[in-house]
Design an enzyme around this catalytic site. Structure first.
Site, mmCIF file in Angstrom:
data_model
loop_
_atom_site.group_PDB
_atom_site.id
_atom_site.type_symbol
_atom_site.label_atom_id
_atom_site.label_comp_id
_atom_site.label_asym_id
_atom_site.label_seq_id
_atom_site.Cartn_x
_atom_site.Cartn_y
_atom_site.Cartn_z
ATOM 1 N N LYS A 221 0.813 -1.216 0.000
ATOM 2 C CA LYS A 221 0.000 0.000 0.000
ATOM 3 C C LYS A 221 0.848 1.268 0.000
ATOM 4 O O LYS A 221 2.029 1.259 0.332
ATOM 5 C CB LYS A 221 -0.977 -0.021 1.178
ATOM 6 C CG LYS A 221 -2.097 -1.024 0.949
ATOM 7 C CD LYS A 221 -3.269 -0.862 1.882
ATOM 8 C CE LYS A 221 -4.422 -1.760 1.435
ATOM 9 N NZ LYS A 221 -5.577 -1.691 2.333
ATOM 10 N N ARG A 255 -3.678 -10.014 4.949
ATOM 11 C CA ARG A 255 -4.107 -10.104 3.546
ATOM 12 C C ARG A 255 -2.968 -9.609 2.668
ATOM 13 O O ARG A 255 -2.569 -8.439 2.767
ATOM 14 C CB ARG A 255 -5.376 -9.267 3.353
ATOM 15 C CG ARG A 255 -5.991 -9.308 1.977
ATOM 16 C CD ARG A 255 -7.279 -8.490 1.961
ATOM 17 N NE ARG A 255 -7.939 -8.508 0.659
ATOM 18 C CZ ARG A 255 -7.684 -7.633 -0.324
ATOM 19 N NH1 ARG A 255 -6.788 -6.681 -0.134
ATOM 20 N NH2 ARG A 255 -8.330 -7.729 -1.475
#
Length: 273
Positions: A221, A255
């Site tokens: 991210k 995740r």
């Protein structure tokens, strides 16, 4: 809570679990979407399982900042075809969607978990999942994907996100959803600044509301790029570090895109824990 009721499975969370991201989209922020190519998606799923994934998370609509919605019929088609192909693999199948219609179709096809970035707030979302045995991942998102990163503001992000998750848990329980089916995700990158994200990571354990398990999605991210200066394709070391920090702070599931590398790092961490 050490066992998560997850559709056909009772998932033991006494050790951390890896959820592999399987993108069926054309516009994933990491560039690894299969664009509806089922064979490509199944190959990615098979590789993830061989590398040590415990859960497969299928998504057919990008929720990256600025993403445009996908027509529901297209999302259902891609999701259901993938679930139909994977349901015999004896692995928990999670569906990443915020649309109640997609939830219903995926559950009917045999999905074991619904991962909703909107926290089951859409009209009909709770009704779509209530009577199933599926696990429900409740995530916090400020706004919606197209606009969520436009100047997000909080007085205290940890407290405010925690209050949101607490309220959603109470709403789900009041609707008849058992606590054993609920998983919480503070929503890294979903309407948060870099500072907000790292404040949440630092205090991740505080999101274990009523002892419910926490999922952390930090893989590749922009918050990691902000501190390393690395492009998306260069964020593997930062992603591994973030996953291990999340686990150390109480995450039951991480995740990730990079299953093998995350698994190896987790095994070393477990050897000394």
């Amino acid at each position: 809570m050490s066992v998560l009721r997850c559709g056909r499975f009772d998932l033991d969370l006494s050790r951390p679990r890896i959820m592999a991201i399987i993108n069926l989209t054309a516009d994933s922020f990491t560039g690894d979407g299969s664009n509806g190519d089922l064979a490509r998606a199944l190959s990615r799923a098979e590789e993830a399982l061989e590398q040590g994934a415990d859960i497969l998370d299928l998504g057919a609509e990008s929720t990256r900042p600025g993403a445009e919605p996908v027509p529901q019929a297209q999302e259902i088609d891609r999701i259901v075809r993938a679930v139909d192909a994977l349901v015999s693999w004896k692995v928990p199948i999670s569906i990443d969607t915020l649309k109640p219609g997609v939830m219903k179709a995926a559950l009917a096809a045999g999905a074991d978990m619904v991962n909703d970035v909107n926290g089951f707030r859409a009209d009909g979302a709770i009704e779509a999942v209530r009577e199933s045995r599926a696990a429900l991942c409740v995530m916090h998102m400020a706004g919606e994907p197209r606009t969520m990163q436009q100047n997000p503001r909080y007085s205290d992000v940890v407290t405010e996100v925690g209050c949101f998750l607490w309220e959603r848990v109470q709403t789900l329980k009041a609707a008849g959803v058992e606590a054993e089916r609920i998983l919480l995700d503070p929503g890294f990158g979903f309407g948060k600044s870099v500072e907000h994200n790292f404040s949440m990571l630092k205090e991740l354990g505080s999101f274990r509301i009523h002892g419910l398990p926490v999922l952390a999605g930090l893989s590749r991210k922009s918050m990691l790029g902000a501190v390393t200066g690395r492009a998306v394709e260069e964020r593997l070391p930062a992603s591994i570090a973030a996953a291990l920090i999340a686990i150390q702070r109480g995450a039951a599931i991480v995740r990730v895109h990079d299953v093998a590398a995350t698994r190896d790092a987790m095994l070393v961490w477990q050897a000394v824990s």
